[in-house]
Design a protein around this motif. Structure first.
Motif, short mmCIF file in Angstrom:
data_model
loop_
_atom_site.label_atom_id
_atom_site.label_comp_id
_atom_site.label_asym_id
_atom_site.label_seq_id
_atom_site.Cartn_x
_atom_site.Cartn_y
_atom_site.Cartn_z
N ARG A 97 0.80 -1.22 0.00
CA ARG A 97 0.00 0.00 0.00
C ARG A 97 0.83 1.27 0.00
O ARG A 97 0.58 2.18 -0.78
N TYR B 283 2.29 1.86 -3.24
CA TYR B 283 1.28 2.29 -4.21
C TYR B 283 0.99 3.77 -4.05
O TYR B 283 0.90 4.52 -5.03
N GLU B 284 0.88 4.20 -2.79
CA GLU B 284 0.47 5.58 -2.56
C GLU B 284 1.56 6.58 -2.93
O GLU B 284 1.25 7.65 -3.44
N LEU C 243 5.63 2.02 -6.40
CA LEU C 243 5.20 0.78 -7.03
C LEU C 243 5.26 0.91 -8.56
O LEU C 243 5.70 0.00 -9.26
N GLU C 244 4.83 2.08 -9.04
CA GLU C 244 4.91 2.38 -10.46
C GLU C 244 6.33 2.19 -10.96
O GLU C 244 6.58 1.58 -12.01
N VAL D 281 -4.65 -3.63 -3.67
CA VAL D 281 -3.88 -2.45 -3.27
C VAL D 281 -4.45 -1.17 -3.87
O VAL D 281 -4.37 -0.09 -3.27
N GLY D 282 -5.07 -1.27 -5.04
CA GLY D 282 -5.61 -0.06 -5.66
C GLY D 282 -6.97 0.34 -5.13
O GLY D 282 -7.49 1.38 -5.50
N LEU E 198 -0.28 -6.97 -9.54
CA LEU E 198 0.22 -5.61 -9.37
C LEU E 198 0.00 -4.81 -10.64
O LEU E 198 -0.38 -3.63 -10.61
N SER F 68 -3.55 -3.77 -10.70
CA SER F 68 -3.91 -2.75 -9.71
C SER F 68 -3.38 -1.38 -10.07
O SER F 68 -4.02 -0.37 -9.78
N ILE F 69 -2.23 -1.34 -10.69
CA ILE F 69 -1.62 -0.04 -10.96
C ILE F 69 -2.45 0.74 -11.99
O ILE F 69 -2.40 1.95 -12.06
#
Lengths: 214, 222, 246
Positions: free
Chosen positions: B72, B75-76, B80-81, B153-154, B216, B219-220
């Motif tokens: 998480r 991601y925030e 993660l990107e 996660v998204g 992942l 979700s991204i």
């Protein structure tokens, strides 16, 4: 083979709405392409497609003349992407953040390089503070330090001027021009008006229509 | 290899700087175990019979609790990107993150379980098996759970959904983990149980990294 | 092969062909279920141990079969969607999930009802019922995950991945639950695994199973058709179609 990112007849449909279609785009060494358009017109989506993050599009992408899916690794090794979110970990110091990015690129990297990069973006003296204690603009600069640190020819930047002060904007603009002069290329979205220069072109995304190149 | 080692180190440093995230599952584990004698009965004989299952279920829930944070924060803040755009193979990088999660959640839970076992008057002779089965089993739990964490996660409120997705998949691990402890208490051989736990871990190691990577990527773009 | 998959994957083509297939499936399903039901409930001999209460097998077993098959079908559709990007496969998977959950519920409920005369209780942690319950949770997970995403494309992919993960796990769960059950209750009478069943008993069961499968195919065709109309409502062929119809 020279740098060239091409998109042919690119189209993206998000939940029954065409963000853009029939978009042709070419980005060569020495060029800056600025993607314009109102909020929600699909600028970020276009950048994500062009940086290989989104596979959900129609049309074709070519990198150095070869279809993207075949040369994806080489493409990623040449790409530097800065997204909306800075990608800077608040609990790590700027130096540690940069070290991870260097390692992620495949090389352990050098501390002096990292210090030099941080100095170049005006963060000398903040190297060892947790990034969470820096201001939003300073955190943005940590992300921008990656431009100094990693010699990648293709830059894809999503709103890089956000939260940066006036001197920082001028410096970044100069940096983009310097990058193109050295044979790099830049794809950028911004609401900030860029200084006209030889390599600058604009692509405008409109309401549900095709992208128009100006 | 450099990238994988750096990711391991980065995640370790991050978790060690936010110590509460490492300690919370352990405290939760101890608290849940405290609730049972209060809720059922302090009778040592009764507690001893249900102790293997209780310890396993409580440890499983504690491990689940910490899963939501696995991707998480990355991601925030956008890292993660960047992880996804690295030229390195994503399954390997994801595996590094899961390894850190196990090292700082599953392993401490396994080491702590014998202490709580004493409090539940777990019969002697099963303590080593308890720790061993938890250490082995929690690695599978981290791997399977990471698929759920990557899928949710998204989503802004993924926490409860995550448990809904992951808990049914945890059942085989629970059966053989708690079964190992029970077998040890009855004096039966435990090697079969531990071997099956190892086999489950092997299967999870083969499939989970790919599933995590695929999740992942989904979700991204959510 | 490629051309075939893509032709099959074209919603418009499928919409046409399914219109012709669907009545036959319905007819077959109704006929089989009526014949199997009548035979099983009225004419098959009563069980020497359980008397007439065993007849619930004619609902319970087909539902349980279908519940498991639908999950596999859903995961297969997920694979087709992820690998070949056939949107039709995802539409089918989307309509299969609630149907599968429903069948699992029917199997659970009929199992519980059966439990009253057999075990004297509504619920027992029997191996089959327990794995059915876990399957039910897996279905709910897939449905909930699909519902949680705001973007339909992401929802489809996420649900496909989860269905694939689930289908790898189902046999593992099934075997571990069976093992767990034999360990804890070695001598309980297991209702569905009986050594020999006379032909008069299993023939109607077979017909019922086939009837349930036809029913599943018919419902999936019908619901996929409406899903196609919903998702493709902006396409010209759908507008033409609806324009003609009214």
């Amino acid at each position: 083979m020279s740098l060239r990112l091409q998109a042919r007849k690119l189209a993206c449909e998000r939940d029954d709405r065409w963000l853009f279609h029939d978009l042709d785009l070419e980005l060569c060494a020495g060029q800056i392409v600025r993607v314009e358009g109102p909020n929600g017109s699909g600028k970020t989506t276009l950048l994500k497609i062009l940086s290989g993050q989104l596979a959900d599009y129609r049309g074709e992408l070519f990198w150095k003349g070869a279809p993207m899916h075949r040369v994806r690794r080489d493409f990623l090794a040449n790409l530097l992407y800065l997204g909306h979110a800075s990608g800077v970990k608040a609990a790590l110091t700027p130096l540690e953040n940069l070290a991870w990015y260097q390692a992620l690129a495949g090389a352990p990297g050098d501390e002096d390089d990292r210090l030099a990069a941080l100095e170049a973006v005006g963060l000398a003296g903040f190297e060892d503070l947790p990034a969470g204690q820096l201001s939003a603009g300073q955190q943005r600069r940590v992300a921008l330090a990656r431009l100094e640190l990693m010699p990648r020819p293709l830059w894809v930047l999503d709103e890089p001027f956000t939260a940066i002060d006036r001197e920082g904007v001028a410096a970044l603009e100069a940096r983009l021009e310097a990058h193109t002069r050295c044979g790099g290329c830049v794809l950028v979205t911004t609401h900030h008006a860029l200084r006209a220069s030889a390599g600058l072109r604009s692509v405008c995304l409109g309401e549900g229509g095709a992208g128009v190149e100006r | 290899m450099v990238a994988i080692r750096a990711t391991l180190k980065r995640d370790l440093v991050l978790l060690l700087r936010r110590r509460s995230e490492v300690l919370n599952p352990l405290v939760f584990f101890a608290l849940v175990i405290t609730l049972f004698p209060i809720g059922i009965s302090p009778d040592p004989a009764l507690l001893a019979t249900i102790a293997p299952g209780l310890l396993w279920v409580a440890a499983l829930l504690a491990a689940l609790l910490s899963l939501d944070g696995l991707f998480r924060s990355d991601y925030e803040d956008g890292s993660l990107e960047q992880l996804l755009l690295s030229p390195q193979p994503l399954p390997a990088l994801a595996l590094a993150k899961v390894a850190v999660h196990w090292l700082l959640t599953g392993l401490p839970l396994a080491l702590m379980a014998p202490v709580l076992g004493i409090m539940l008057s777990l019969p002697a002779g099963s303590y080593l098996v308890l720790a061993l089965s938890l250490a082995l089993g929690s690695a599978s739990l981290s791997l399977i759970g990471a698929i759920g964490a990557a899928l949710t996660v998204g989503l802004s409120r993924g926490g409860v959904l995550l448990s809904l997705l992951v808990l049914p998949l945890y059942i085989p691990v629970l059966i053989f983990g708690a079964g190992a402890v029970q077998a040890a208490i009855q004096g039966a051989g435990v090697s079969a149980h531990l071997a099956i736990l190892g086999a489950l871990l092997a299967v999870a190691l083969i499939f989970a990294p790919w599933a995590i990577a695929a999740s992942l990527r989904i979700s991204i773009n959510g | 092969m490629w051309a075939f998959i893509h032709k099959l994957g074209s919603p418009k083509w499928f919409y046409g062909i399914s219109a012709r297939l669907s009545p036959w499936c319905w007819a077959l399903a109704v006929a089989l279920i009526l014949v199997g039901g009548a035979w099983g409930l009225a004419f098959a001999p009563a069980d020497y141990q359980q008397g007439n209460s065993f007849r619930i097998i004619y609902v319970h077993v087909p539902a349980a079969f279908l519940a498991q098959s639908i999950f596999v079908a859903m995961a297969a559709a997920g694979v087709i969607f992820m690998v070949w990007k056939v949107k039709l496969a995802d539409m089918a998977a989307a309509v299969m999930a609630p149907l599968g959950a429903g069948m699992t519920f029917v199997a659970l409920f009929s199992g519980a009802v059966w439990g009253v005369p057999t075990w004297g209780t509504w619920w027992q942690w029997d191996a089959r019922l327990t794995s059915m319950l876990i399957l039910f949770f897996l279905y709910i997970g897939v449905i909930a995950l699909r519902g949680a995403f705001s973007s339909r494309d992401s929802a489809s992919r996420a649900a496909s991945v989860l269905a694939m993960v689930g289908v790898i796990n189902i046999p593992i769960i099934k075997y571990s639950v069976e093992w767990w059950y034999t360990l804890h209750q070695p001598a309980t009478f297991s209702v569905t695994s009986r050594p020999a069943m006379p032909t008069e008993m299993w023939a109607p069961l077979l017909i019922m199973v086939l009837g349930f499968y036809s029913f599943f195919i018919a419902v999936t065709l019908m619901r996929t058709r409406s899903e196609i109309l919903r998702r493709e409502s902006s396409k010209r062929w759908v507008r033409d179609l609806l324009g003609e119809g009214g």
